[in-house]
Write a protein that holds these residues in place. Structure first.
Motif, mmCIF file in Angstrom:
data_model
loop_
_atom_site.group_PDB
_atom_site.id
_atom_site.type_symbol
_atom_site.label_atom_id
_atom_site.label_comp_id
_atom_site.label_asym_id
_atom_site.label_seq_id
_atom_site.Cartn_x
_atom_site.Cartn_y
_atom_site.Cartn_z
ATOM 1 N N PHE A 233 90.290 37.611 44.348
ATOM 2 C CA PHE A 233 90.330 37.921 42.919
ATOM 3 C C PHE A 233 90.165 39.416 42.752
ATOM 4 N N ILE A 234 90.790 39.954 41.712
ATOM 5 C CA ILE A 234 90.595 41.368 41.410
ATOM 6 C C ILE A 234 90.164 41.513 39.964
ATOM 7 N N ILE A 235 89.212 42.409 39.721
ATOM 8 C CA ILE A 235 88.724 42.626 38.360
ATOM 9 C C ILE A 235 89.221 43.975 37.863
ATOM 10 N N ASP A 236 90.092 43.937 36.861
ATOM 11 C CA ASP A 236 90.546 45.173 36.209
ATOM 12 C C ASP A 236 89.472 45.546 35.191
ATOM 13 N N THR A 237 89.147 46.822 35.090
ATOM 14 C CA THR A 237 88.077 47.244 34.180
ATOM 15 C C THR A 237 88.551 48.405 33.314
ATOM 16 N N PRO A 238 87.905 48.605 32.165
ATOM 17 C CA PRO A 238 88.228 49.789 31.359
ATOM 18 C C PRO A 238 87.807 51.051 32.110
ATOM 19 N N GLY A 239 88.540 52.144 31.920
ATOM 20 C CA GLY A 239 88.183 53.399 32.575
ATOM 21 C C GLY A 239 86.770 53.840 32.225
ATOM 22 N N ILE A 240 86.053 54.376 33.237
ATOM 23 C CA ILE A 240 84.695 54.873 32.983
ATOM 24 C C ILE A 240 84.794 56.296 32.458
ATOM 25 N N ARG A 241 84.127 56.564 31.348
ATOM 26 C CA ARG A 241 84.015 57.936 30.837
ATOM 27 C C ARG A 241 82.830 58.583 31.522
ATOM 28 N N GLY A 242 82.892 59.854 31.749
ATOM 29 C CA GLY A 242 81.747 60.581 32.310
ATOM 30 C C GLY A 242 81.251 59.903 33.565
ATOM 31 N N PHE A 243 79.956 59.722 33.640
ATOM 32 C CA PHE A 243 79.394 59.190 34.870
ATOM 33 C C PHE A 243 79.050 57.722 34.794
ATOM 34 N N GLY A 244 78.710 57.266 33.634
ATOM 35 C CA GLY A 244 78.681 55.843 33.387
ATOM 36 C C GLY A 244 77.704 54.921 34.096
ATOM 37 N N LEU A 245 77.168 55.310 35.232
ATOM 38 C CA LEU A 245 76.400 54.333 35.996
ATOM 39 C C LEU A 245 74.924 54.696 36.052
ATOM 40 N N ILE A 246 74.077 53.703 36.066
ATOM 41 C CA ILE A 246 72.632 53.975 35.985
ATOM 42 C C ILE A 246 71.832 53.194 37.017
ATOM 43 N N ASP A 247 70.528 53.348 36.904
ATOM 44 C CA ASP A 247 69.563 52.454 37.558
ATOM 45 C C ASP A 247 69.151 52.806 38.978
ATOM 46 N N ILE A 248 68.948 54.082 39.262
ATOM 47 C CA ILE A 248 68.397 54.446 40.561
ATOM 48 C C ILE A 248 67.122 55.259 40.318
#
Ligand code: GTP
Ligand code: MG
Ligand code: ZN
Length: 309
Positions: free
Chosen positions: A231-246
């Motif tokens: 399966f492949i998951i298409d996603t909306p483009g990430i703006r900026g850096f977008g990712l958290i939690d470290i």
């Protein structure tokens, strides 16, 4: 009323498309509030979730339970928000689509994405797209980036989704796995999926000629079955850096080569920024760690927010 199991393949806010274990597709909504421990999320149910739903024969199911997640990828809902948005759950791997140009992807962005994937325990592969548009200088940058990331231990591929060049390697990469495809808007995520699975006919759009940036054509994450398996998951483009939690203290664990060189630092709580006797800084000076990677590390470490975007 019957209870059934299924897989969430699309989420559009309040409605979810579920592939039932009985082989049918059904639209579901959520019963009341399903709360998940530890995550303040704008979407309690995400693409990739395994769920239990009630089927009363009306044609619309009601999700009553989310099975425990193996992993998930998350981003902040908006820049200032404390809430987060789960992009996908229960994935086997992440593929980051990178373009040297049209639009430009920065190394800091790539490094942040890799660090987040490492923190979630999700293997990541870099796929450089649009090689047909690269001039001589872009080609050189491409080679430099591929050498850098391969030397750290990440698989890289270079393709042209448009010209359908080198796509067999992509099929090998995707076969029999659940893959989340990510990257800036306009890098060609949906185009690439259309190439490996032409029946899908996903919507794509030219990037803006003036800003050389994507138009956020894909607006909801959606999982698609691959005819050759997986399966492949298409996603909306990430703006900026977008990712958290470290957490800051453990950030260096997710920069593989920095972690390797951190073992002999004088202080065992060394942040590898300004402490004396830091063997990471020494390795950067000696050219054993790429300066760009160290810079990316510092840019996250010194981010004003406690959690990183
Ligand atoms: N020259 C060239 N253009 C490409 C290639 N792959 C995709 N494109 C073009 O890039 C534009 C954006 O492609 P999309 O597939 O819509 O990009 P996306 O990553 O899905 O973008 P969002 O859905 O907005 O996140 C389209 O005009 C594609 O035709 C490629 O390999 N070479
Ligand atoms: Mg798209
Ligand atoms: Zn150190």
């Amino acid at each position: 009323m019957e209870q059934k199991n299924g897989l969430v393949i699309k989420s559009t806010g309040s409605r979810y498309t579920v592939l039932s274990d009985d082989g049918t597709m059904i639209i579901c909504r959520i019963r009341g509030k399903i709360r998940l421990k530890g995550i303040k999320s704008t979407n309690p149910v995400s693409v990739g979730d395994r769920i239990v739903y009630d089927d009363d024969g009306s044609g619309e199911g009601v999700i009553s339970e989310i099975k425990e997640r193996k992993n998930y990828i998350i981003r902040k809902a908006t820049n200032l928000s404390k809430e987060s948005h789960i992009i996908a759950a229960n994935v086997d791997q992440a593929v980051l689509i990178v373009t040297i140009n049209y639009p430009m992807t920065s190394k800091v962005f790539v490094d942040r994405f890799i660090a987040a994937s490492e923190a979630y325990g999700i293997p990541v592969t870099l796929v450089f797209n649009k090689t047909d548009r690269y001039d001589h200088q872009h080609q050189q940058i491409l080679e430099e980036w591929r050498n850098l990331y391969e030397s750290i231990g990440y698989q890289t591929l270079a393709v042209s989704a448009k010209k359908q060049e080198d796509l067999s390697e992509i099929e090998t990469l995707l076969k029999d796995k659940i893959t989340v495809l990510s990257g800036h808007s306009g890098v060609g995520k949906s185009t690439l999926i259309n190439r490996v699975e032409p029946t899908l006919n996903l919507k794509t759009a030219e990037i803006s000629a003036i800003h050389q940036s994507g138009k956020h054509t894909t607006t909801f994450a959606e999982m698609h079955a691959l005819s050759f398996g997986g399966f492949i998951i298409d996603t909306p483009g990430i703006r900026g850096f977008g990712l958290i939690d470290i957490e800051k203290e453990e950030l260096y664990h997710y920069f593989k080569e920095i972690f390797e060189h951190a073992k002999n630092c004088r202080f065992n709580n060394c942040s590898h920024y300004s402490e004396p006797g830091c063997t990471v800084k020494k390795a950067v000076e000696d050219g054993l760690i790429a300066y760009s990677r160290y810079e990316s590390y510092l840019s996250i470490l010194l981010d004003k927010n406690d959690k990183y975007r």
